[in-house]
Scaffold this motif. Structure first.
Motif, PDB file in Angstrom:
ATOM      1  N   GLY A   8       0.778  -1.228   0.000  1.00 40.09           N
ATOM      2  CA  GLY A   8       0.000   0.000   0.000  1.00 40.09           C
ATOM      3  C   GLY A   8       0.809   1.277   0.000  1.00 40.09           C
ATOM      4  N   GLY A   9       2.112   1.153   0.114  1.00 43.61           N
ATOM      5  CA  GLY A   9       2.927   2.360   0.077  1.00 43.61           C
ATOM      6  C   GLY A   9       2.966   2.960  -1.317  1.00 43.61           C
ATOM      7  N   GLY A  10       3.540   4.144  -1.413  1.00 37.22           N
ATOM      8  CA  GLY A  10       3.636   4.793  -2.710  1.00 37.22           C
ATOM      9  C   GLY A  10       3.945   6.258  -2.584  1.00 37.22           C
ATOM     10  N   LEU A  11       3.752   6.952  -3.685  1.00 37.51           N
ATOM     11  CA  LEU A  11       3.994   8.392  -3.758  1.00 37.51           C
ATOM     12  C   LEU A  11       2.667   9.122  -3.775  1.00 37.51           C
ATOM     13  CD1 LEU A  11       5.843  10.855  -4.268  1.00 37.51           C
ATOM     14  CD2 LEU A  11       5.686  10.324  -6.720  1.00 37.51           C
ATOM     15  N   LEU A  18      -3.199   7.468   1.963  1.00 38.82           N
ATOM     16  CA  LEU A  18      -2.762   6.129   1.604  1.00 38.82           C
ATOM     17  C   LEU A  18      -3.262   5.164   2.663  1.00 38.82           C
ATOM     18  CD1 LEU A  18       0.989   6.549   0.525  1.00 38.82           C
ATOM     19  CD2 LEU A  18      -0.905   5.882  -0.954  1.00 38.82           C
ATOM     20  N   ARG A  19      -3.431   3.916   2.259  1.00 35.59           N
ATOM     21  CA  ARG A  19      -3.830   2.882   3.207  1.00 35.59           C
ATOM     22  C   ARG A  19      -2.825   1.748   3.123  1.00 35.59           C
ATOM     23  NH1 ARG A  19      -8.694  -1.504   3.178  1.00 35.59           N
ATOM     24  NH2 ARG A  19      -9.202  -1.482   5.402  1.00 35.59           N
ATOM     25  N   TYR A  79      -4.194  -2.699   9.272  1.00 35.25           N
ATOM     26  CA  TYR A  79      -4.262  -1.591   8.317  1.00 35.25           C
ATOM     27  C   TYR A  79      -3.818  -0.298   9.000  1.00 35.25           C
ATOM     28  CZ  TYR A  79      -7.395  -4.975   6.130  1.00 35.25           C
ATOM     29  OH  TYR A  79      -7.934  -6.118   5.603  1.00 35.25           O
ATOM     30  N   LEU A  80      -3.307   0.595   8.199  1.00 39.76           N
ATOM     31  CA  LEU A  80      -3.012   1.940   8.665  1.00 39.76           C
ATOM     32  C   LEU A  80      -3.532   2.912   7.618  1.00 39.76           C
ATOM     33  CD1 LEU A  80      -1.629   3.558  10.943  1.00 39.76           C
ATOM     34  CD2 LEU A  80       0.381   3.710   9.444  1.00 39.76           C
TER      35      LEU A  80
END
Length: 122
Positions: A8-11, A18-19, A79-80
């Protein structure tokens, strides 16, 4: 063997969301707590949030009101949800699990995932 896999990471641009997800698999009797830590370049690892088996949560002051930690006990997944992201949230985010591996063993064991990069542009 226990494995934690984050995704789920990213820019994302500042103000965005983001989740992150963390799936815990392997020899698990009881997943007592899940948490998230982060580490920015050149900085020490920082605790972000924790959720325990009963659903109680705690957050670092720096993310309180913007991040929400949750879990799906049936899926051994945490989840975050990260809202109102700021450039200072840029870091590698690591999932952490504290668990028991079998009913006969009362000890708790700690495991951590490989991390997922979150980058927030200004």
């Amino acid at each position: 063997q226990v494995q934690l896999v984050e995704s789920g990471g990213g820019l994302v641009e500042a103000g965005g969301s983001l989740r992150l997800s963390c799936v815990v698999s392997g020899s698990i009797y009881r997943l007592n707590a899940m948490g998230w830590y982060r580490q920015a370049p050149g900085k020490q690892r920082e605790w972000v949030a924790t959720i325990v088996v009963g659903g109680g949560t705690n957050y670092a002051d720096s993310v309180k009101g913007r991040f929400t930690i949750s879990r799906d006990n049936a899926k051994n997944t945490g989840y975050l949800q990260m809202n109102s992201l700021k450039p200072e949230d840029t870091a590698v985010y690591y999932c952490h699990a504290r668990l028991r591996v079998e009913v006969q063993d009362l000890s708790e064991y700690n495991f951590e995932g490989q991390g997922t990069q979150v980058t927030v542009s200004s």
